[in-house]
Design an enzyme around this catalytic site. Sequence first.
Site, mmCIF file in Angstrom:
data_model
loop_
_atom_site.group_PDB
_atom_site.id
_atom_site.type_symbol
_atom_site.label_atom_id
_atom_site.label_comp_id
_atom_site.label_asym_id
_atom_site.label_seq_id
_atom_site.Cartn_x
_atom_site.Cartn_y
_atom_site.Cartn_z
ATOM 1 N N ASP A 47 4.472 -0.330 -6.930
ATOM 2 C CA ASP A 47 3.228 -0.592 -7.661
ATOM 3 C C ASP A 47 2.085 0.187 -7.028
ATOM 4 O O ASP A 47 0.973 0.180 -7.538
ATOM 5 C CB ASP A 47 2.933 -2.104 -7.615
ATOM 6 C CG ASP A 47 1.701 -2.469 -8.422
ATOM 7 O OD1 ASP A 47 1.647 -2.091 -9.616
ATOM 8 O OD2 ASP A 47 0.788 -3.118 -7.868
ATOM 9 N N ARG B 194 0.861 -1.186 0.000
ATOM 10 C CA ARG B 194 0.000 0.000 0.000
ATOM 11 C C ARG B 194 0.892 1.228 0.000
ATOM 12 O O ARG B 194 1.923 1.264 0.695
ATOM 13 C CB ARG B 194 -0.914 0.039 1.232
ATOM 14 C CG ARG B 194 -2.105 -0.899 1.166
ATOM 15 C CD ARG B 194 -3.145 -0.487 0.110
ATOM 16 N NE ARG B 194 -4.259 -1.414 0.013
ATOM 17 C CZ ARG B 194 -4.358 -2.446 -0.826
ATOM 18 N NH1 ARG B 194 -3.372 -2.695 -1.673
ATOM 19 N NH2 ARG B 194 -5.428 -3.195 -0.836
ATOM 20 N N GLU C 72 -2.252 7.686 -4.730
ATOM 21 C CA GLU C 72 -2.714 7.027 -5.974
ATOM 22 C C GLU C 72 -4.214 7.167 -6.208
ATOM 23 O O GLU C 72 -4.685 7.045 -7.332
ATOM 24 C CB GLU C 72 -2.351 5.532 -5.976
ATOM 25 C CG GLU C 72 -3.186 4.680 -5.027
ATOM 26 C CD GLU C 72 -2.840 3.183 -5.136
ATOM 27 O OE1 GLU C 72 -1.663 2.827 -5.049
ATOM 28 O OE2 GLU C 72 -3.787 2.383 -5.296
ATOM 29 N N HIS D 281 -0.584 -0.015 -9.770
ATOM 30 C CA HIS D 281 -1.363 -0.969 -8.976
ATOM 31 C C HIS D 281 -1.869 -2.130 -9.837
ATOM 32 O O HIS D 281 -3.083 -2.370 -9.938
ATOM 33 C CB HIS D 281 -2.540 -0.254 -8.283
ATOM 34 C CG HIS D 281 -2.923 -0.918 -6.989
ATOM 35 N ND1 HIS D 281 -3.260 -0.221 -5.856
ATOM 36 C CD2 HIS D 281 -3.038 -2.220 -6.650
ATOM 37 C CE1 HIS D 281 -3.567 -1.065 -4.886
ATOM 38 N NE2 HIS D 281 -3.433 -2.285 -5.348
#
Length: 332
Positions: free
Chosen positions: A258, A234, A263, A295
């Site tokens: 990622d 996260r 985000e 993600h």
Amino acid sequence: MRVAFFSTKSYDKESFNHHLPDFNHELTYFEPKLDINTVALAKGFDAVCSFVNDHLEEKILNKLSEMNVKNIALRCAGYNQVDLKKAAELGFKICRVPAYSPEAVAEHALALLMSLSRKTHKAYNRVRENNYSIDGLTGFNIHGKTAGVIGTGAIGRAFCKIMNGMGCKVLAYDIYESDELKDLGVTYLPLNELLAESDIISLHCPLTSDTFHLVNKDSLAQMKDGVTVINTSRGALIETKAVIKALKNRKVGNLGIDVYEQEEDLFFQNRSEEILQDEQISRLMGFPNVLITGHQAFLTNEALAHIASTTLENLDELEAGKELTNEVLWQE
Ligand code: NAD
């Protein structure tokens, strides 16, 4: 059940529609994410199905409760986006997909690590431009390095095994230790020792009040110079401002992420025609030793199939009022 499905992407529709004939649910796909402007779409449904950036905060839960929509099927593993205390007070039933493909996420962490270690992201662009110079592409062997894994649940365990197979010394930190990993030769250490001894650090713990900004000014200072940090967990596990500073002064030698702290208003959309407003991600993109994906660590055929079938089974249990196999409960 009649289910309002939020944040729908084409791959969601494809995998859910493939499994739907085996179940007795009616899914209505909505593209927008679930927020205060879209929550009214859930009116008349029995359940909502949401994803990682659909924030089920108090005001959304209140609206859903007013509309008597009390079932939530999260089609993801993490649940940090849900106000579980409020949900419990309002009598919501919530379930999730606990481990849809730990290997998918662990393999993506490896993909980030290996691109950075051999600079394949740069090499790819060079060759496409007819540039076969290999100057500046010197990498490092993963074999023989010390890999520190923070969080050894399903994904962290899969990643430890990969690192073990690649010939790394594997260190781990978790509030619970895995005997399976210890038998494989993984050494559990206190966090500060793991930070000080690792060449590669990969984050696989959930985002909680304890792990928020786990990578910050102080923890970065404890790491080796030139450390490679990978985050597929996260975004807010890393304090972006602190890691930018650490990249500038070369404390962090490589960063593969990622997930990104901000985000929520950025990822899962094509924004190629927009002017990027987020200064921090823009700064991160400016570093040659930073690799960012949006993600997608979960995004394999195998994982999508598992997400769809488990979510539909969860909806079966919610409808039948049965004990829920994958219930998410509020804990003090
Ligand atoms: P999991 O629940 O199996 O494992 C999490 C582990 O973290 C557990 O062993 C737990 O004890 C440990 N942990 C909890 N608090 C900790 C702390 N304070 N310090 C150290 N360890 C702690 O979860 P998982 O399936 O392995 O997933 C891990 C995380 O990966 C999820 O929480 C989610 O945020 C993220 N995830 C990302 C993607 C993606 O596509 N990028 C996909 C799935 C999951």
